[in-house]
Design a protein around this motif. Structure first.
Motif: not given
Ligand SMILES: [Cu+2]
Length: 270
Positions: A67-69, A216-225, A227-230
């Motif tokens: 997790t992070g921002t 994505a080539n794998n399921p490990y991808a997210a868009v920051s919200g 609040d910048g978080s992911f």
């Protein structure tokens, strides 16, 4: 750097639905009891052997989270686009015929619409088969940045009473992928996503319309919200390269170590 042709869209985090692949067929299926038995229905076809560069998904034991921002400390602001066509639909609520492009969405120094992903994981939790939906709504694409999955599909939707098209280009090399015409309100057209990478999406009828689908080539991808978080979960233990991509600010990367069932943190700043 592009300036004025992007349209404003609220960020939307894609909720990932976890569709597990069916288990591989058992190899110890007993032989038919009698030779005279009618041919059994063909069993499940054997799983195709995965290519060396193909992601292999299976339940992850002791998966961790990252997790992070994502933040932005620069001075660049979002730009405005001029609405030049179909104003009743495209600019129903505009006081003047312009909107924000939506390419830089910052709140309290936190940056939305950045894609955070793990480029090098080739074996991990089952691949997402979720269809990513891109709506043409008020002459904007919604969401502005979305995650799609290689081998899954994109659904282009037209919520407006005017003609749109959803024209996909692979950003790398500006390669034309598919052009989906949507002349009718309520129409939804689905197409496969065959290649991984950043896909730029335009509408040829409204030049300001712009979105991005990160395939994505794998399921490990997210868009920051907003609040910048992911958050990335089900991450196999080990050291991983983490990349972040933003349409205006480019790409950064860092390494992070994930312990078994651990919670790793990493922040990015543009
Ligand atoms: Cu359009």
């Amino acid at each position: 750097m592009r300036t004025t042709t992007l349209c404003s869209i609220a960020a939307l985090l894609l909720c990932s639905a976890c569709n597990k692949r069916p288990p591989a067929p058992a190899e110890d299926t007993p032989a038919p009891a009698a030779p005279a038995a009618p041919a059994a229905p063909a069993g499940q076809p054997a799983a195709e052997p995965a290519a060396a560069d193909e992601y292999q998904g299976a339940p992850v034991t002791g998966g961790g989270t990252i997790t992070g921002t994502v933040s932005y400390g620069g001075k660049e602001k979002d730009t405005k686009v001029i609405i030049t066509k179909d104003e009743a639909t495209c600019c129903a609520a505009c006081k003047v015929k312009e909107k924000m492009a939506g390419s830089i969405v910052v709140s309290g120094g936190k940056l939305a619409n950045a894609v955070v992903y793990l480029p090098d994981v080739m074996k991990g939790k089952p691949m997402e088969k979720a269809t990513v939906t891109l709506d043409n709504n008020g002459c904007e694409f919604a969401p502005h940045v979305a995650i799609g999955y290689k081998g899954a599909s994109i659904a282009a939707k037209n919520s407006d009473p005017v003609l749109h098209n959803t024209h996909l280009f692979l950003s790398q090399g500006n390669k034309d992928l598919v052009n989906i015409a949507l002349p009718t309100q309520g129409q939804i057209v689905e197409k496969p996503l065959k290649k991984g990478g950043v896909v730029s999406v335009k509408c040829d009828a409204h030049e300001w319309m712009q979105a991005y689908v990160f395939v994505a080539n794998n399921p490990y991808a997210a868009v920051s919200g907003k609040d910048g978080s992911f958050k990335l979960d089900g991450v196999p233990a080990g050291e991983h390269m983490v990349k972040v991509w933003h349409e205006k600010f480019g790409e950064k990367d860092a390494k992070v170590k994930v312990e078994a069932s651990g919670a790793a943190k990493i922040d990015f700043a543009f």
